[in-house]
Write a protein that holds these residues in place. Structure first.
Motif, PDB file in Angstrom:
ATOM      1  N   GLY A  27       0.831  -1.197   0.000  1.00  0.00           N
ATOM      2  CA  GLY A  27       0.000   0.000   0.000  1.00  0.00           C
ATOM      3  C   GLY A  27       0.866   1.248   0.000  1.00  0.00           C
ATOM      4  O   GLY A  27       2.072   1.193  -0.170  1.00  0.00           O
ATOM      5  N   GLY A  28       0.232   2.369   0.189  1.00  0.00           N
ATOM      6  CA  GLY A  28       0.968   3.630   0.189  1.00  0.00           C
ATOM      7  C   GLY A  28       1.196   4.120  -1.226  1.00  0.00           C
ATOM      8  O   GLY A  28       0.810   3.497  -2.205  1.00  0.00           O
ATOM      9  N   LYS A  29       1.856   5.264  -1.327  1.00  0.00           N
ATOM     10  CA  LYS A  29       2.055   5.898  -2.623  1.00  0.00           C
ATOM     11  C   LYS A  29       3.354   5.491  -3.290  1.00  0.00           C
ATOM     12  O   LYS A  29       3.550   5.747  -4.468  1.00  0.00           O
ATOM     13  N   LEU A  30       4.268   4.887  -2.540  1.00  0.00           N
ATOM     14  CA  LEU A  30       5.567   4.527  -3.083  1.00  0.00           C
ATOM     15  C   LEU A  30       5.642   3.026  -3.325  1.00  0.00           C
ATOM     16  O   LEU A  30       5.230   2.233  -2.480  1.00  0.00           O
ATOM     17  N   ASP A  31       6.180   2.646  -4.470  1.00  0.00           N
ATOM     18  CA  ASP A  31       6.340   1.234  -4.793  1.00  0.00           C
ATOM     19  C   ASP A  31       7.832   0.922  -4.794  1.00  0.00           C
ATOM     20  O   ASP A  31       8.592   1.494  -5.565  1.00  0.00           O
ATOM     21  N   PHE A  32       8.240   0.038  -3.898  1.00  0.00           N
ATOM     22  CA  PHE A  32       9.650  -0.326  -3.808  1.00  0.00           C
ATOM     23  C   PHE A  32       9.777  -1.714  -3.211  1.00  0.00           C
ATOM     24  O   PHE A  32       8.822  -2.276  -2.676  1.00  0.00           O
ATOM     25  N   SER A  33      10.991  -2.267  -3.300  1.00  0.00           N
ATOM     26  CA  SER A  33      11.255  -3.566  -2.698  1.00  0.00           C
ATOM     27  C   SER A  33      12.567  -3.527  -1.936  1.00  0.00           C
ATOM     28  O   SER A  33      13.469  -2.748  -2.249  1.00  0.00           O
ATOM     29  N   LEU A  34      12.658  -4.381  -0.933  1.00  0.00           N
ATOM     30  CA  LEU A  34      13.865  -4.587  -0.148  1.00  0.00           C
ATOM     31  C   LEU A  34      14.163  -6.079  -0.232  1.00  0.00           C
ATOM     32  O   LEU A  34      13.350  -6.899   0.193  1.00  0.00           O
ATOM     33  N   THR A  35      15.303  -6.417  -0.824  1.00  0.00           N
ATOM     34  CA  THR A  35      15.658  -7.806  -1.053  1.00  0.00           C
ATOM     35  C   THR A  35      16.887  -8.167  -0.232  1.00  0.00           C
ATOM     36  O   THR A  35      17.863  -7.421  -0.220  1.00  0.00           O
ATOM     37  N   ALA A  36      16.824  -9.306   0.445  1.00  0.00           N
ATOM     38  CA  ALA A  36      17.988  -9.856   1.152  1.00  0.00           C
ATOM     39  C   ALA A  36      18.492 -11.031   0.328  1.00  0.00           C
ATOM     40  O   ALA A  36      17.763 -11.997   0.105  1.00  0.00           O
ATOM     41  N   ILE A  37      19.731 -10.938  -0.134  1.00  0.00           N
ATOM     42  CA  ILE A  37      20.382 -12.015  -0.872  1.00  0.00           C
ATOM     43  C   ILE A  37      21.296 -12.736   0.117  1.00  0.00           C
ATOM     44  O   ILE A  37      22.162 -12.107   0.734  1.00  0.00           O
ATOM     45  N   ILE A  38      21.089 -14.041   0.273  1.00  0.00           N
ATOM     46  CA  ILE A  38      21.845 -14.836   1.249  1.00  0.00           C
ATOM     47  C   ILE A  38      22.698 -15.850   0.494  1.00  0.00           C
ATOM     48  O   ILE A  38      22.186 -16.617  -0.317  1.00  0.00           O
ATOM     49  N   LEU A  39      23.988 -15.850   0.766  1.00  0.00           N
ATOM     50  CA  LEU A  39      24.905 -16.818   0.165  1.00  0.00           C
ATOM     51  C   LEU A  39      25.579 -17.621   1.275  1.00  0.00           C
ATOM     52  O   LEU A  39      26.084 -17.039   2.233  1.00  0.00           O
ATOM     53  N   GLU A  40      25.608 -18.926   1.137  1.00  0.00           N
ATOM     54  CA  GLU A  40      26.308 -19.756   2.110  1.00  0.00           C
ATOM     55  C   GLU A  40      27.801 -19.706   1.810  1.00  0.00           C
ATOM     56  O   GLU A  40      28.216 -19.879   0.667  1.00  0.00           O
ATOM     57  N   ILE A  41      28.588 -19.442   2.834  1.00  0.00           N
ATOM     58  CA  ILE A  41      30.044 -19.422   2.684  1.00  0.00           C
ATOM     59  C   ILE A  41      30.601 -20.765   3.154  1.00  0.00           C
ATOM     60  O   ILE A  41      31.312 -21.437   2.426  1.00  0.00           O
ATOM     61  N   THR A  42      30.241 -21.131   4.386  1.00  0.00           N
ATOM     62  CA  THR A  42      30.571 -22.448   4.937  1.00  0.00           C
ATOM     63  C   THR A  42      29.316 -22.942   5.635  1.00  0.00           C
ATOM     64  O   THR A  42      28.304 -22.243   5.662  1.00  0.00           O
ATOM     65  N   GLY A  43      29.376 -24.106   6.242  1.00  0.00           N
ATOM     66  CA  GLY A  43      28.218 -24.650   6.946  1.00  0.00           C
ATOM     67  C   GLY A  43      27.764 -23.790   8.110  1.00  0.00           C
ATOM     68  O   GLY A  43      26.616 -23.872   8.535  1.00  0.00           O
ATOM     69  N   ASP A  44      28.660 -22.950   8.636  1.00  0.00           N
ATOM     70  CA  ASP A  44      28.278 -22.117   9.779  1.00  0.00           C
ATOM     71  C   ASP A  44      28.548 -20.637   9.557  1.00  0.00           C
ATOM     72  O   ASP A  44      28.689 -19.873  10.504  1.00  0.00           O
ATOM     73  N   SER A  45      28.573 -20.219   8.289  1.00  0.00           N
ATOM     74  CA  SER A  45      28.645 -18.785   8.010  1.00  0.00           C
ATOM     75  C   SER A  45      27.995 -18.501   6.660  1.00  0.00           C
ATOM     76  O   SER A  45      27.978 -19.339   5.766  1.00  0.00           O
ATOM     77  N   SER A  46      27.440 -17.307   6.574  1.00  0.00           N
ATOM     78  CA  SER A  46      26.768 -16.890   5.346  1.00  0.00           C
ATOM     79  C   SER A  46      27.040 -15.409   5.118  1.00  0.00           C
ATOM     80  O   SER A  46      27.524 -14.708   5.997  1.00  0.00           O
ATOM     81  N   GLU A  47      26.720 -14.972   3.920  1.00  0.00           N
ATOM     82  CA  GLU A  47      26.905 -13.578   3.548  1.00  0.00           C
ATOM     83  C   GLU A  47      25.549 -13.026   3.128  1.00  0.00           C
ATOM     84  O   GLU A  47      24.796 -13.692   2.430  1.00  0.00           O
ATOM     85  N   VAL A  48      25.252 -11.803   3.578  1.00  0.00           N
ATOM     86  CA  VAL A  48      23.980 -11.176   3.223  1.00  0.00           C
ATOM     87  C   VAL A  48      24.266  -9.810   2.607  1.00  0.00           C
ATOM     88  O   VAL A  48      25.102  -9.058   3.098  1.00  0.00           O
ATOM     89  N   GLN A  49      23.529  -9.529   1.546  1.00  0.00           N
ATOM     90  CA  GLN A  49      23.546  -8.190   0.967  1.00  0.00           C
ATOM     91  C   GLN A  49      22.101  -7.750   0.802  1.00  0.00           C
ATOM     92  O   GLN A  49      21.260  -8.527   0.346  1.00  0.00           O
ATOM     93  N   LEU A  50      21.819  -6.523   1.210  1.00  0.00           N
ATOM     94  CA  LEU A  50      20.475  -5.964   1.081  1.00  0.00           C
ATOM     95  C   LEU A  50      20.423  -5.047  -0.129  1.00  0.00           C
ATOM     96  O   LEU A  50      21.352  -4.258  -0.364  1.00  0.00           O
ATOM     97  N   LYS A  51      19.340  -5.167  -0.893  1.00  0.00           N
ATOM     98  CA  LYS A  51      19.179  -4.343  -2.088  1.00  0.00           C
ATOM     99  C   LYS A  51      17.819  -3.655  -2.027  1.00  0.00           C
ATOM    100  O   LYS A  51      16.819  -4.290  -1.728  1.00  0.00           O
ATOM    101  N   PHE A  52      17.831  -2.374  -2.309  1.00  0.00           N
ATOM    102  CA  PHE A  52      16.612  -1.568  -2.347  1.00  0.00           C
ATOM    103  C   PHE A  52      16.383  -1.157  -3.788  1.00  0.00           C
ATOM    104  O   PHE A  52      17.301  -0.720  -4.476  1.00  0.00           O
ATOM    105  N   GLU A  53      15.142  -1.287  -4.244  1.00  0.00           N
ATOM    106  CA  GLU A  53      14.822  -0.888  -5.614  1.00  0.00           C
ATOM    107  C   GLU A  53      13.451  -0.226  -5.630  1.00  0.00           C
ATOM    108  O   GLU A  53      12.501  -0.743  -5.039  1.00  0.00           O
ATOM    109  N   GLY A  54      13.362   0.906  -6.283  1.00  0.00           N
ATOM    110  CA  GLY A  54      12.084   1.610  -6.376  1.00  0.00           C
ATOM    111  C   GLY A  54      12.098   2.634  -7.482  1.00  0.00           C
ATOM    112  O   GLY A  54      13.160   3.078  -7.917  1.00  0.00           O
TER     113      GLY A  54
END
Length: 131
Positions: A75-102
């Protein structure tokens, strides 16, 4: 407008990170200190407001297990998305990058670019502390 956070290493598996980000109530733990309101509106939707900014409602739009979570404006007047990209590095660590698009007009884009960049960096910085 497309903005990205820095890539953040999380000391948890991609699966654990994904489950943390899949639960919308956990976003309260990631919010900046200047948050003035946070309210869970449902299993996949929450509202938040930062001081001096309008309330924003985000809804989980898509979830690809252990790799990606997409939140979008509900809802609201603005259309945008927030995406979390998750990559596994090892079995007990991962990498996250957040992306905003609108899509915003030039004036709006200039006004919100800096606060949104700061918001993304705060979420990314708080992730390893909270997951």
């Amino acid at each position: 407008m497309k903005l990205e956070s820095k890539k953040t290493i999380i000391p948890k598996s991609a699966e654990e990170t994904y489950h943390f980000l899949s639960d919308v109530k956990n976003f309260e733990k990631l919010m900046p200190e200047n948050i003035s309101k946070f309210e869970v509106l449902g299993e996949d939707k929450f509202l938040f407001a930062l001081k001096g900014m309008p309330e924003i409602v985000l809804k989980k739009k898509e979830a690809i297990p252990y790799n990606k979570i997409i939140l979008g404006a509900a809802g609201g007047k603005l259309d945008f998305s927030l995406t979390a990209i998750i990559l596994e590095i090892t079995g007990d660590s991962s990498e996250v990058q957040l992306k905003f698009e609108g899509e915003f007009n030039a004036m709006m884009g200039m006004m919100i670019k800096s606060p949104i960049n700061k918001f993304l960096e705060t979420l990314a910085t708080n992730l390893p502390k909270e997951v």
